[in-house]
Design a protein around this motif. Structure first.
Motif, PDB file in Angstrom:
ATOM      1  N   ARG A 136      16.277  -9.967  18.247  1.00 42.33           N
ATOM      2  CA  ARG A 136      16.644  -8.659  18.663  1.00 42.33           C
ATOM      3  C   ARG A 136      15.506  -7.852  19.522  1.00 42.33           C
ATOM      4  NH1 ARG A 136      19.704  -5.202  14.131  1.00 42.33           N
ATOM      5  NH2 ARG A 136      20.858  -7.189  14.279  1.00 42.33           N
ATOM      6  N   LYS A 137      15.757  -7.366  20.754  1.00 41.66           N
ATOM      7  CA  LYS A 137      14.777  -6.536  21.254  1.00 41.66           C
ATOM      8  C   LYS A 137      15.267  -4.918  21.256  1.00 41.66           C
ATOM      9  CE  LYS A 137      13.999  -9.910  24.701  1.00 41.66           C
ATOM     10  NZ  LYS A 137      14.211 -10.541  26.320  1.00 41.66           N
ATOM     11  N   GLU A 195      -1.791  -1.276  25.465  1.00 44.10           N
ATOM     12  CA  GLU A 195      -3.265  -1.728  25.444  1.00 44.10           C
ATOM     13  C   GLU A 195      -3.374  -2.974  24.354  1.00 44.10           C
ATOM     14  OE1 GLU A 195      -7.447   0.130  24.198  1.00 44.10           O
ATOM     15  OE2 GLU A 195      -6.306   1.072  25.343  1.00 44.10           O
ATOM     16  N   VAL A 196      -2.009  -2.771  23.246  1.00 45.20           N
ATOM     17  CA  VAL A 196      -2.190  -3.859  22.429  1.00 45.20           C
ATOM     18  C   VAL A 196      -1.019  -4.357  22.141  1.00 45.20           C
ATOM     19  CG1 VAL A 196      -4.015  -2.663  20.976  1.00 45.20           C
ATOM     20  CG2 VAL A 196      -1.773  -2.166  20.523  1.00 45.20           C
ATOM     21  N   LEU A 197      -0.946  -5.690  21.528  1.00 45.00           N
ATOM     22  CA  LEU A 197       0.332  -6.258  20.968  1.00 45.00           C
ATOM     23  C   LEU A 197       0.193  -6.234  19.482  1.00 45.00           C
ATOM     24  CD1 LEU A 197       2.654  -8.226  21.378  1.00 45.00           C
ATOM     25  CD2 LEU A 197       1.412 -10.123  21.506  1.00 45.00           C
ATOM     26  N   SER A 200       5.220  -6.067  18.873  1.00 40.54           N
ATOM     27  CA  SER A 200       5.494  -4.642  19.478  1.00 40.54           C
ATOM     28  C   SER A 200       4.412  -4.424  20.270  1.00 40.54           C
ATOM     29  CB  SER A 200       5.341  -3.824  18.097  1.00 40.54           C
ATOM     30  OG  SER A 200       6.316  -4.055  17.227  1.00 40.54           O
ATOM     31  N   THR A 201       4.927  -3.510  21.268  1.00 40.81           N
ATOM     32  CA  THR A 201       4.001  -3.085  22.164  1.00 40.81           C
ATOM     33  C   THR A 201       4.233  -1.322  22.486  1.00 40.81           C
ATOM     34  OG1 THR A 201       5.472  -3.257  23.914  1.00 40.81           O
ATOM     35  CG2 THR A 201       3.847  -4.965  23.809  1.00 40.81           C
ATOM     36  N   HIS A 244      10.085  -3.398  20.538  1.00 42.11           N
ATOM     37  CA  HIS A 244       9.826  -4.296  19.470  1.00 42.11           C
ATOM     38  C   HIS A 244      10.758  -5.372  19.608  1.00 42.11           C
ATOM     39  CE1 HIS A 244       8.029  -1.182  17.135  1.00 42.11           C
ATOM     40  NE2 HIS A 244       8.981  -0.252  17.504  1.00 42.11           N
ATOM     41  N   LEU A 245      10.262  -6.741  19.609  1.00 37.83           N
ATOM     42  CA  LEU A 245      10.940  -7.958  19.413  1.00 37.83           C
ATOM     43  C   LEU A 245      11.007  -8.471  18.016  1.00 37.83           C
ATOM     44  CD1 LEU A 245      12.071  -9.842  21.616  1.00 37.83           C
ATOM     45  CD2 LEU A 245      10.007 -10.661  21.896  1.00 37.83           C
ATOM     46  N   ASP A 246      12.248  -8.588  17.484  1.00 39.63           N
ATOM     47  CA  ASP A 246      12.206  -9.147  16.140  1.00 39.63           C
ATOM     48  C   ASP A 246      12.826 -10.525  16.127  1.00 39.63           C
ATOM     49  OD1 ASP A 246      11.394  -6.715  15.525  1.00 39.63           O
ATOM     50  OD2 ASP A 246      13.371  -5.907  14.924  1.00 39.63           O
TER      51      ASP A 246
END
Lengths: 390, 281
Positions: free
Chosen positions: A119-120, B174-176, B190-191, B199-201
């Motif tokens: 899920r994005k 700047e971060v992951l 997340s960026t 967010h990538l879950d």
């Protein structure tokens, strides 16, 4: 606002965003009762585009959260485009797309439900804005063309990617002509090539314009809408008026409609014989009727365009759009029928004489061409100021 | 000796000799860690390890085990030298990086010892190219002290699932931020960029998830500019193991299968950007 897009419609939405991104840097998103509207305008306000997705386009569509006023928002095109960056991936992996606008958190949330349960979630920051609405009415345009997007798409394919503007007009025999537009410049060595495609009337579903009318507009934006319409397999209609008046490009089906309003050049070089303006029509027999007496002259003068003419011919094989670079006798591709094809009889043979090839050539390259008149009309205001009344 | 090179020296004079009938088995792996110009090579009888570092914060190691080579001789306990990786890769692909199908470039690599150049003999279709690349003083490489006993969370994913995520990372962030947890959201990338956050879950029961062993919720941030180069390894790999230890150090291990089905590993270590308090996640 909350809406849910599923299946192939996610790609349609993504494709629409891609074509809007050819125009503006900001995307105006407005949930309306009759659907979700996505709009943009370019920085010089010479191009405006909008898509309206009907509620039925969505699995679920809720314009307003109960008790709340409808929100409008403006987001960076880049950030919204990033959500749908790779359409191939979107098509392959995304199953559902949920877009919601939350006034409290000031975030536009786009959630993509992908394959494998991935899920994005994109929380995009937005700005409140006024409604963006261009004032235009296709019904007021006297000229209308309508054709499957594929026909027009194939016709613009041979134009160089860097080409800025293209001229669309009605040529002899009611053929629709698309020609690369050359700015009049002293050093035309780089641009010493004109590409022209002509499409027969029979490929059009509607052709309501007389011979000789033409407009010149930006190709990039047009390509954007074309690629959307092609992927959705829709027809594209072009509504236009005199040069300088905005042209309206429209696609429509039961679930969505899209309108691109593009400024056109007020000056147009369509008085050139290529488009068969009446006076020159008298002088020159129409294209197809030309014999090829000066082939050697011309081909040796300009071997490059000759080569390109051949390439174009090869490229558009299977396309119904006829490449018509052979505007002048010499450029006739060798594969076309002999000098005296049966077209000959169909053409008005009463008009005598063939123009001297040199003259034709210079007309072709626009060097002795001056616009006959360029009506200095007021520049069209396409979009109302967003700071205006709400 | 398959190559028609004048052999003035016996193999015994070299501290390292390695032959390979398809140079791509080596060049592909080296490309996966090619984000800086210079690399340090360590050869032991088990194979070659090539290390590239950046900013004292990230280290990439490519392991090419002896079995990949048709001939692999190391005379000393270990042989170490530093080399310009860009030049080495240019030489390895001197016959073109994507050869015509059916043609293979063979490689014989010799190194005489400290102070000598690395000799490459490349042969394709009877044409031999000899390259000599000067070696440099080996630098000490970082010891991340990443010990598997200190690993808190470990996930093995099919690379396919991460590939798109890494190629589309919002580089204005700047971060992951990597969240690994035994509870929801299990595994989250997340960026935090200019346009907002993403967010990538990945659910733990996803088909992409080969293994999910998370014992404790950890939220760590890593400089995105340091992690982005690992995309090169990711696109080549079939599986990736993501581990974090008790200090928040990240280990990414990529399993790369070459054209002959042999398996090599590329590993990235990265130290966390800062401490993140629990409440901030």
């Amino acid at each position: 606002m909350k809406c849910l897009v599923t299946g192939g419609n996610v790609k349609v939405l993504g494709k629409a965003v891609h074509s809007l991104s050819r125009i503006g840097d900001e995307l105006y998103l407005e949930p309306l009762e009759d659907g979700l509207s996505l709009r943009t305008v370019n920085s010089s306000r010479s191009a405006y585009a909008c898509f309206l997705f009907a509620p039925l386009f969505f699995q679920q569509y809720q314009a307003t959260t109960s008790g709340q006023e409808a929100l409008r928002c403006k987001i960076l095109m880049k950030s919204f485009l990033a959500v749908f960056r790779s359409l191939a991936t979107v098509e392959k992996t995304v199953e559902k797309c949920c877009i919601s606008l939350n006034g409290r958190s000031s975030r536009l949330v786009v959630q993509l439900h992908c394959k494998y349960g991935v899920r994005k979630t994109h929380n995009l920051s937005f700005q409140d804005c006024e409604s963006l609405q261009a004032v235009f009415d296709p019904a007021l345009c006297p000229h209308v063309l309508r054709a499957p997007a594929r026909v027009l798409g194939e016709a613009v394919l041979p134009f160089p990617p860097a080409l800025a503007e293209v001229t669309l007009g009605i040529g002899c025999g009611r053929r629709v002509i698309l020609r690369s537009y050359q700015e009049e410049e002293a050093d035309s060595t780089v641009k010493a090539m004109v590409t022209e495609m002509s499409i027969g009337e029979e490929d059009f579903q509607q052709l309501q314009a007389q011979e000789g009318v033409a407009i010149t507009f930006c190709l990039k934006e047009f390509r954007g809408l074309l690629s959307f319409a092609e992927s959705a397999n829709l027809s594209l209609s072009v509504h236009f008026d005199a040069p300088g008046r905005p042209a309206i490009f429209a696609v429509k089906d039961s679930l969505l409609d899209g309108h691109f309003v593009l400024a056109t050049l007020s000056e147009s070089d369509l008085h050139s014989p290529a488009m068969c303006s009446p006076e020159l029509h008298r002088l020159a027999p129409p294209l197809q009727a030309h014999s090829t007496p000066h082939l050697d002259d011309f081909a040796s003068d300009d071997i490059d365009s000759y080569m390109i003419a051949m390439e174009t011919t090869a490229d558009s094989e299977g396309s119904r759009a006829v490449p018509s670079i052979p505007l002048s006798p010499g450029l006739r591709p060798p594969c076309s029928p002999g000098p005296f094809s049966e077209d000959h009889e169909a053409e008005p043979s009463t008009e005598p004489g063939t123009p001297p090839p040199k003259k034709f050539r210079s007309l072709f390259f626009g060097s002795i061409l001056a616009p006959v008149h360029s009506p200095p009309g007021p520049s069209p205001v396409l979009a109302e100021d967003s700071e205006g009344e709400g | 000796m398959p190559l028609l090179t004048p052999q003035t020296q016996e193999d015994g004079d070299y501290s390292l000799v390695a032959s390979l009938d398809n140079v791509r088995h080596l060049s592909t792996i080296l490309k996966a860690i090619h984000f800086r110009d210079h690399a340090t090579c360590f050869a032991t009888k088990n194979g070659i390890k090539v290390t590239v570092e950046n900013a004292k914060c990230v280290q990439a190691n490519a392991f090419i085990q002896a079995g990949i080579f048709q001939e692999f001789i190391v005379q000393e306990e270990s042989v170490t030298f530093r080399i310009n990786l860009t030049i080495l890769l240019d030489c390895l692909s001197i016959f073109g990086s994507s050869p015509m199908p059916g043609t293979l470039t063979a490689l014989r690599m010799c190194y005489q010892g400290y102070g000598y150049p690395l000799m490459l003999f490349l042969e394709e279709g009877g044409v031999v190219t000899v390259c000599k690349i000067n070696t440099q003083e080996p630098e000490e490489t970082l010891d991340f002290d990443f010990c598997s006993t200190n690993v808190i969370n470990k996930i093995i994913l099919q690379s396919e699932g991460l590939r798109e995520a890494f190629s589309e990372l919002d580089m204005t962030s700047e971060v992951l931020q990597i969240t690994m947890s035994p509870n929801k959201p299990y595994f989250r990338l997340s960026t935090f960029g200019n346009a907002g956050s993403s967010h990538l879950d990945y659910p733990k029961d996803s088909d992409l998830m080969e293994s999910f062993q998370c014992n404790q919720t950890q939220v760590n941030r890593y400089k995105i500019s340091l992690l982005k180069p690992s995309t090169k390894a990711l696109v080549l790999s079939c599986k990736v193991s993501i581990r974090t230890d008790n200090r928040g150090f990240l280990s990414l291990q990529y399993m790369i299968r070459n054209e002959d089905g042999q398996i090599c590993f590329v590993e990235y270590y990265c130290c966390p950007d800062e401490e993140v308090s629990e409440s901030e996640s």
